[in-house]
Design a protein around this motif. Structure first.
Motif, PDB file in Angstrom:
ATOM      1  N   UNK A 141       0.807  -1.224   0.000  1.00  0.00           N
ATOM      2  CA  UNK A 141       0.000   0.000   0.000  1.00  0.00           C
ATOM      3  C   UNK A 141       0.844   1.281   0.000  1.00  0.00           C
ATOM      4  N   UNK A 142       2.146   1.171   0.203  1.00  0.00           N
ATOM      5  CA  UNK A 142       2.990   2.369   0.247  1.00  0.00           C
ATOM      6  C   UNK A 142       2.716   3.243   1.464  1.00  0.00           C
ATOM      7  N   UNK A 143       2.574   2.603   2.639  1.00  0.00           N
ATOM      8  CA  UNK A 143       2.303   3.370   3.862  1.00  0.00           C
ATOM      9  C   UNK A 143       3.568   4.062   4.375  1.00  0.00           C
ATOM     10  N   UNK A 144       3.375   4.899   5.397  1.00  0.00           N
ATOM     11  CA  UNK A 144       4.501   5.618   6.006  1.00  0.00           C
ATOM     12  C   UNK A 144       5.234   4.753   7.032  1.00  0.00           C
ATOM     13  N   UNK A 145       4.474   4.064   7.841  1.00  0.00           N
ATOM     14  CA  UNK A 145       5.052   3.201   8.903  1.00  0.00           C
ATOM     15  C   UNK A 145       4.075   2.063   9.150  1.00  0.00           C
ATOM     16  N   UNK A 146       4.609   0.863   9.236  1.00  0.00           N
ATOM     17  CA  UNK A 146       3.754  -0.314   9.396  1.00  0.00           C
ATOM     18  C   UNK A 146       4.461  -1.298  10.311  1.00  0.00           C
ATOM     19  N   UNK A 186       5.615  13.265   9.803  1.00  0.00           N
ATOM     20  CA  UNK A 186       4.817  13.222   8.567  1.00  0.00           C
ATOM     21  C   UNK A 186       3.524  12.427   8.712  1.00  0.00           C
ATOM     22  N   UNK A 187       3.319  11.764   9.834  1.00  0.00           N
ATOM     23  CA  UNK A 187       2.098  10.957  10.014  1.00  0.00           C
ATOM     24  C   UNK A 187       0.877  11.867  10.068  1.00  0.00           C
ATOM     25  N   UNK A 188      -0.157  11.516   9.306  1.00  0.00           N
ATOM     26  CA  UNK A 188      -1.393  12.315   9.288  1.00  0.00           C
ATOM     27  C   UNK A 188      -2.604  11.509   9.749  1.00  0.00           C
ATOM     28  N   UNK A 189      -2.624  10.204   9.459  1.00  0.00           N
ATOM     29  CA  UNK A 189      -3.742   9.369   9.899  1.00  0.00           C
ATOM     30  C   UNK A 189      -3.204   7.981  10.215  1.00  0.00           C
ATOM     31  N   UNK A 190      -3.963   7.239  11.011  1.00  0.00           N
ATOM     32  CA  UNK A 190      -3.474   5.903  11.350  1.00  0.00           C
ATOM     33  C   UNK A 190      -4.582   4.975  11.798  1.00  0.00           C
ATOM     34  N   UNK A 191      -4.252   3.682  11.798  1.00  0.00           N
ATOM     35  CA  UNK A 191      -5.156   2.659  12.315  1.00  0.00           C
ATOM     36  C   UNK A 191      -4.309   1.712  13.154  1.00  0.00           C
ATOM     37  N   UNK A 194      -0.127   6.660   7.930  1.00  0.00           N
ATOM     38  CA  UNK A 194      -0.142   7.186   6.568  1.00  0.00           C
ATOM     39  C   UNK A 194       0.281   8.654   6.579  1.00  0.00           C
ATOM     40  N   UNK A 195       0.856   9.098   5.486  1.00  0.00           N
ATOM     41  CA  UNK A 195       1.227  10.511   5.349  1.00  0.00           C
ATOM     42  C   UNK A 195       0.054  11.351   4.855  1.00  0.00           C
ATOM     43  N   UNK A 196      -1.083  10.690   4.558  1.00  0.00           N
ATOM     44  CA  UNK A 196      -2.277  11.414   4.118  1.00  0.00           C
ATOM     45  C   UNK A 196      -3.370  11.337   5.192  1.00  0.00           C
TER      46      UNK A 196
END
Ligand code: SME
Length: 164
Positions: free
Chosen positions: A49-54, A114-119, A138-140
């Motif tokens: 998915x091209x996430x920021x951090x997982x 840069x994190x903007x949203x997360x689960x 996610x950065x978005x």
């Protein structure tokens, strides 16, 4: 091993997660090591998915402390107390937490600016003990919804299956 990570950024989420689940089970066939499974799952979800951090925060002291586990992305914080931030909240309440905008979540821990949203989804073993949380950043804004919740909960249900 010939498995590669598919690019699922433009695939409908339910289809994408079903594909990842098939990959995960094929790769981990016969593998019982939890850390190996966490590392594999992190790499699959992160790059598909091209996430920021997982990655995972493991329960180090039940009810009290999480410690970082296998992950992909920028540097994660080493420890998070139960009840703190999004990960600590998911752990304390044993439920998935979706944050559409981290700026609006009181106590959000900004490991990456840069994190903007997360689960964050809880991870249970076969005895229903909380063993970790799985955190995807996610950065978005607004990157995650109930389709991601269903997909990620299904992926981490691997840890609740009796693989011994
Ligand atoms: N965002 C998380 C902290 C962990 S990282 O960002 C890797 C939280 O508030 O729980």
């Amino acid at each position: 091993m010939a498995e590669t990570i598919p690019d699922l950024r433009y695939t409908a989420r339910p289809v994408a997660y079903a594909e990842l689940r098939d990959h995960l089970h094929a790769i981990l066939e016969g593998e019982r090591d939890e850390i190996a499974a966490m590392a594999t799952l992190s790499a699959l979800v992160h790059h598909a998915f091209g996430h920021l951090w997982t990655g995972f925060y493991r329960v180090a002291v039940p009810g009290k402390l999480l410690r970082v586990g296998p992950y992909q992305g920028s540097l994660g914080c080493l420890e998070i107390a139960f009840g703190r931030g999004v990960c600590g909240t998911a752990a304390a309440e044993r439920r998935t937490v979706i944050v559409p905008d981290v700026a609006l979540f009181p106590g959000h821990i900004a490991c990456d600016a840069n994190a903007r949203s997360e689960i964050v989804v809880p991870v249970f073993n076969a005895r229903d003990d909380l063993i970790a949380v799985f955190d995807v950043d996610s950065a978005q804004l607004n990157s995650f919804d109930e389709q991601d919740q269903a997909g990620l909960e299904s992926l981490v249900s691997l840890f609740a299956s009796d693989r011994s």
